[in-house]
Design a protein around this motif. Structure first.
Motif, PDB file in Angstrom:
ATOM      1  N   ASN A 130     -64.268  36.640 -26.808  1.00 21.10           N
ATOM      2  CA  ASN A 130     -63.487  37.678 -27.469  1.00 21.10           C
ATOM      3  C   ASN A 130     -62.519  37.099 -28.496  1.00 21.10           C
ATOM      4  N   THR A 131     -61.866  35.980 -28.151  1.00 22.16           N
ATOM      5  CA  THR A 131     -60.875  35.417 -29.062  1.00 22.16           C
ATOM      6  C   THR A 131     -61.517  34.883 -30.345  1.00 22.16           C
ATOM      7  N   ILE A 132     -62.770  34.421 -30.260  1.00 31.85           N
ATOM      8  CA  ILE A 132     -63.472  33.975 -31.468  1.00 31.85           C
ATOM      9  C   ILE A 132     -63.636  35.138 -32.440  1.00 31.85           C
ATOM     10  N   MET A 133     -64.071  36.292 -31.916  1.00 30.46           N
ATOM     11  CA  MET A 133     -64.252  37.475 -32.767  1.00 30.46           C
ATOM     12  C   MET A 133     -62.919  37.955 -33.337  1.00 30.46           C
ATOM     13  N   ILE A 134     -61.873  37.943 -32.517  1.00 29.53           N
ATOM     14  CA  ILE A 134     -60.549  38.375 -32.983  1.00 29.53           C
ATOM     15  C   ILE A 134     -60.035  37.415 -34.049  1.00 29.53           C
ATOM     16  N   ALA A 135     -60.209  36.109 -33.841  1.00 27.42           N
ATOM     17  CA  ALA A 135     -59.766  35.113 -34.817  1.00 27.42           C
ATOM     18  C   ALA A 135     -60.503  35.275 -36.137  1.00 27.42           C
ATOM     19  N   MET A 136     -61.813  35.548 -36.074  1.00 23.97           N
ATOM     20  CA  MET A 136     -62.584  35.783 -37.294  1.00 23.97           C
ATOM     21  C   MET A 136     -62.059  37.001 -38.046  1.00 23.97           C
TER      22      MET A 136
END
Length: 236
Positions: free
Chosen positions: A223-229
């Motif tokens: 989830n954090t990868i998508m949010i960071a992107m």
């Protein structure tokens, strides 16, 4: 008489209800109470019922055994590494990443790669949820704060993911899609974080109820990868 059994194959509240209903259909059983987190069912009998009879009463996807019989099996499951447990998730990420790189390898554009990655992520993950929408909604409600309060949110969520996937792939309403990603996945990440901190044994619903994945740090990272992107694309 009371006896506790272990039941494998349960992934959601729908499975819980299915097991209880099937067991209660047997005339010798007074009560059947499933503990989904422990994968157990506590049965109160008028007269003892044999394991073969209990197995015959359940749908084929479930296996019921006396707890002492499954000790070694449970031990082997616990000994599996986090990577082994989440192999399907890592494999899907690898395919999505590879496809996104190949599509934009020449000429390379980071922003285009990210939009395609996010679009494929949503489309692929929504596909698995559509295989069993009700099962996904039941599992999702166990940790997502919004799904706990609004049961129908879990039923709508796969459609939201699919729509966001099309937005990113078609480069349509990108600002809305990016903000929605931060809000929606941010809410889910809060629930995932609480589950990890409380060390609850909860199934991850990221790939629906078809694949039995544990809630782990990798789910948080996903989830954090998508949010960071999403934050990166908004800032740029």
């Amino acid at each position: 008489m009371k006896q506790t059994y272990s039941v494998s194959g349960m992934t959601c509240n729908g499975c819980k209800n299915s097991v209880e209903k099937a067991l209660l259909a047997l005339s010798d059983i007074n009560t059947a109470a499933v503990n989904l987190e422990k994968n157990e069912v506590e049965i109160y009998f008028n007269t003892p019922v044999s394991i073969p009879k209990l197995k015959a009463a359940l749908p084929e996807k479930f296996t019921i055994t006396k707890q002492e019989e499954v000790f070694d099996v449970a031990l082997n499951e616990n000994e599996k590494s986090e990577f082994q447990q989440l192999y399907p998730l890592f494999l899907i990420f690898a395919f999505i990443t590879t496809a996104s790189i190949l599509i934009h390898r020449n000429p390379w554009q980071t922003s285009e790669f990210m939009f395609t990655f996010m679009g494929l992520f949503y489309v692929v993950f929504s596909f698995f949820k559509f295989l069993d929408v009700k099962g996904f909604a039941s599992s999702f409600a166990m940790y997502d704060p919004l799904a706990k309060r609004l049961p129908n949110y879990g039923l709508v969520y796969p459609f939201i993911e699919l729509l966001l996937g099309f937005f990113f792939l078609m480069r349509f309403q990108l600002d809305l899609a990016l903000i929605s990603t931060i809000v929606i996945l941010g809410i889910t990440t809060i629930g995932v974080t609480k589950s990890l901190l409380s060390k609850q044994s909860i199934k991850c619903a990221c790939l629906g109820s078809v694949l039995n994945l544990p809630m782990t740090k990798a789910t948080f990272i996903e989830n954090t990868i998508m949010i960071a992107m999403a934050f990166f694309m908004i800032l740029n």
